[in-house]
Design an enzyme around this catalytic site. Structure first.
Site, PDB file in Angstrom:
ATOM      1  N   HIS A 100       0.866  -1.177   0.000  1.00  0.00           N
ATOM      2  CA  HIS A 100       0.000   0.000   0.000  1.00  0.00           C
ATOM      3  C   HIS A 100       0.910   1.236   0.000  1.00  0.00           C
ATOM      4  CE1 HIS A 100      -2.560  -3.019   2.083  1.00  0.00           C
ATOM      5  NE2 HIS A 100      -3.585  -2.393   1.537  1.00  0.00           N
ATOM      6  N   ASP A 103       2.213   2.084   3.374  1.00  0.00           N
ATOM      7  CA  ASP A 103       3.152   1.110   3.941  1.00  0.00           C
ATOM      8  C   ASP A 103       4.575   1.571   3.706  1.00  0.00           C
ATOM      9  OD1 ASP A 103       1.038  -0.634   4.502  1.00  0.00           O
ATOM     10  OD2 ASP A 103       1.275  -1.701   2.608  1.00  0.00           O
ATOM     11  N   GLU A 231     -10.735  -6.593  -4.561  1.00  0.00           N
ATOM     12  CA  GLU A 231     -10.583  -7.680  -3.599  1.00  0.00           C
ATOM     13  C   GLU A 231     -11.850  -7.818  -2.767  1.00  0.00           C
ATOM     14  OE1 GLU A 231      -7.780  -8.739   0.231  1.00  0.00           O
ATOM     15  OE2 GLU A 231      -6.849  -7.904  -1.571  1.00  0.00           O
ATOM     16  N   GLU A 267      -9.057 -13.452  -1.752  1.00  0.00           N
ATOM     17  CA  GLU A 267      -8.335 -13.850  -0.547  1.00  0.00           C
ATOM     18  C   GLU A 267      -9.024 -15.039   0.094  1.00  0.00           C
ATOM     19  OE1 GLU A 267      -7.664 -12.167   3.892  1.00  0.00           O
ATOM     20  OE2 GLU A 267      -6.866 -10.891   2.280  1.00  0.00           O
ATOM     21  N   HIS A 270     -11.051 -14.195   3.208  1.00  0.00           N
ATOM     22  CA  HIS A 270     -12.277 -13.461   2.887  1.00  0.00           C
ATOM     23  C   HIS A 270     -13.342 -14.409   2.347  1.00  0.00           C
ATOM     24  CE1 HIS A 270      -9.952  -9.401   2.295  1.00  0.00           C
ATOM     25  NE2 HIS A 270      -9.851  -9.896   3.532  1.00  0.00           N
ATOM     26  N   ASP A 295      -4.807 -13.736  -2.869  1.00  0.00           N
ATOM     27  CA  ASP A 295      -4.158 -13.487  -1.587  1.00  0.00           C
ATOM     28  C   ASP A 295      -4.188 -14.798  -0.814  1.00  0.00           C
ATOM     29  OD1 ASP A 295      -3.489 -10.877  -1.995  1.00  0.00           O
ATOM     30  OD2 ASP A 295      -4.786 -10.053  -0.451  1.00  0.00           O
ATOM     31  N   ASP A 306     -10.993 -12.089  10.449  1.00  0.00           N
ATOM     32  CA  ASP A 306      -9.922 -12.260   9.473  1.00  0.00           C
ATOM     33  C   ASP A 306      -8.580 -12.390  10.194  1.00  0.00           C
ATOM     34  OD1 ASP A 306      -8.560 -12.324   7.120  1.00  0.00           O
ATOM     35  OD2 ASP A 306      -9.102 -10.322   6.453  1.00  0.00           O
ATOM     36  N   ASP A 308      -5.727 -13.920   8.959  1.00  0.00           N
ATOM     37  CA  ASP A 308      -4.586 -13.771   8.036  1.00  0.00           C
ATOM     38  C   ASP A 308      -3.420 -14.675   8.399  1.00  0.00           C
ATOM     39  OD1 ASP A 308      -5.627 -11.827   6.281  1.00  0.00           O
ATOM     40  OD2 ASP A 308      -5.214 -10.233   7.701  1.00  0.00           O
ATOM     41  N   ASP A 338      -0.771 -12.569   1.844  1.00  0.00           N
ATOM     42  CA  ASP A 338      -1.380 -11.578   2.732  1.00  0.00           C
ATOM     43  C   ASP A 338      -1.543 -12.253   4.086  1.00  0.00           C
ATOM     44  OD1 ASP A 338      -2.668  -9.495   3.902  1.00  0.00           O
ATOM     45  OD2 ASP A 338      -4.445  -9.539   2.627  1.00  0.00           O
TER      46      ASP A 338
END
EC number: 5.3.1.5
Length: 438
Positions: A100, A103, A231, A267, A270, A295, A306, A308, A338
């Site tokens: 991003h 980031d 996404e 993802e 998700h 992802d 979530d 991750d 991710d």
């Protein structure tokens, strides 16, 4: 400065290796279906979970004390973070990364500062890419973390917030083009609602549709050849997200005439939050012609949010990779991790363990999926199951030769009495297991 002094470049040593950091299954240049593993998988490490997240959660402060997360002048910290990131990518032996805008660069206190900081960091990223050969899988803009986006970005009631988000996306798309990114991702982290009591659904969808049209127009204006990707996510952070799942995104794209312009970045976590399997979401996107990228992560089946986590199920990833191979493989997309280490995984080396294990899982999944494609028992069964649609009656129905009335008359005249036929689900599950656990 060396950020991972005790780590050498991770290498393939085979399944019998006892080395704490070695690939046991990911052999980057091994040919699978005529193409190297690395080209099939196109794996990327993400900037945000790996180099930005401090190990905080909603109940506690950050637990990590990463050397690149030190206090100091924001641009100096950002430059050090980039150095750590590319040292990590290079030692891991991964081919791509993703980021991003905020980031890699400090946001600053104004759009002018944001623009200047981001431009300087793009210079640094470009230099690191040239020195290491690491490529950008995709870039994106963070239009969800800052409090100004609490009510959304493109769907915000305030047009100035819409314009601010446009400035970020404009900058991030241009940066992605310059860095030769393969895709640009749009994750609408706040594009949804908390309550219908203060929400105009029609207006917000129209705003989102206009924003996406502007993004598409800019893509063509600047000559970006990669894919634009949405996404999907069903909920969290908002109660309801407008990009709930692949099918919902397709409906939105079709409504605004964008179904040939934008694809999906799916993802795994998700998908499960939407009540679907990862396999389902990929197969749905492929069937609708909007499959783009992945992802790769997982959730905890006992948690409803979530998490991750790094993918660790060869079975789940085999079925996902099977669908991707059947669709011709990735065009511009790939497998982006991710994923984040757990809050108690305090040491920098834990970042390597998480990624190495996940890369081995994808390598095993690729080999198993390739075997399934080469001896495609599932497709053979499907062909047999739907064979009637290749016969005269089925073809006539699909070509429009029958009306509802004439088809009914055909059924009456021929006294049709079709019988149920077994779907053989258990047999097919056994077929899949024999490929996976061979």
């Amino acid at each position: 400065m060396t950020y991972f002094p005790g780590v050498e470049k991770v290498r393939f040593e085979g399944p019998d290796s006892d080395a704490p950091l070695a690939f046991r299954h990911y052999d980057a240049n091994k040919l699978i279906l005529g193409k190297p593993m690395r080209e099939h998988l196109r794996m990327a490490a993400c900037y945000w979970h790996t180099f930005v997240w401090p190990g905080a959660d909603m109940f506690g402060m950050g637990t990590f004390k990463r050397p690149w997360q030190r206090s100091g002048e924001p641009m100096d910290v950002a430059i050090g973070k980039a150095e750590a990131a590319f040292e990590f990518f290079s030692k891991l032996g991964i081919d791509y990364y993703s980021f991003h805008d905020t980031d890699v660069a400090p946001e600053g206190s104004s759009l002018k500062e944001y623009r200047n900081h981001f431009a300087q960091m793009v210079d640094h990223l470009e230099r690191h890419q040239e020195q290491t050969g690491i490529k950008l899988l995709w870039g994106t803009a963070n239009c969800f973390s800052n409090p100004r986006f609490a009510a959304g970005a493109a769907t915000n009631p305030d047009p100035e917030v819409f314009a601010y988000a446009a400035a970020q996306v404009f900058s991030a798309m241009n940066a992605t083009l310059r860095l030769k990114g393969a895709n640009y991702v749009l994750w609408g982290g706040r594009e949804g609602y908390e309550t219908l009591l203060n929400t105009d659904l029609k207006r917000e969808r129209e705003q989102l549709g206009r924003f996406m049209r502007m993004v598409v127009e800019h893509k063509h204006k600047i000559g970006f050849k990669g894919d634009l990707l949405i996404e999907p996510k069903p909920q969290e952070p908002t109660k309801h997200q407008y990009d709930y799942d692949s099918a919902t995104v397709f409906g939105f794209l079709h409504e605004y005439g964008l179904e040939h312009e934008i694809k999906v970045n799916i993802e795994a976590n998700h998908a499960t939050l939407a009540g679907h399997s990862f396999h389902h979401e990929i197969a749905t996107a492929v069937s609708l012609g909007i499959f783009g990228s992945i992802d790769a992560n997982r959730g905890d089946p006992q948690n409803g949010w979530d998490t991750d986590q790094f993918p660790n199920s060869v079975e789940e990833m085999t079925l996902a990779t099977y669908e991707i191979l059947k669709a011709g493989g990735f065009k511009n997309g790939g497998y982006n991790f991710d994923s984040k280490v757990r809050r108690q995984s305090l040491d920098e080396i834990d970042l390597f363990h998480g990624h190495v294990g996940a890369m081995d899982v994808l390598a095993l999944a690729l080999e198993r999926a390739a075997a399934m494609v080469q001896n495609d028992r599932l497709q053979q069964f499907k062909d047999q199951r739907y064979a009637g649609w290749q016969q005269p009656l089925g073809q006539s129905v699909l070509s429009g030769e029958f009306s509802l009335e004439s088809l009914a008359e055909h059924a009456f005249a021929h006294e049709l009495n079709p019988q149920a036929v077994s779907g053989r689900q258990e047999m097919l599950e056994g077929v899949v297991n024999r490929f996976i656990y061979r």
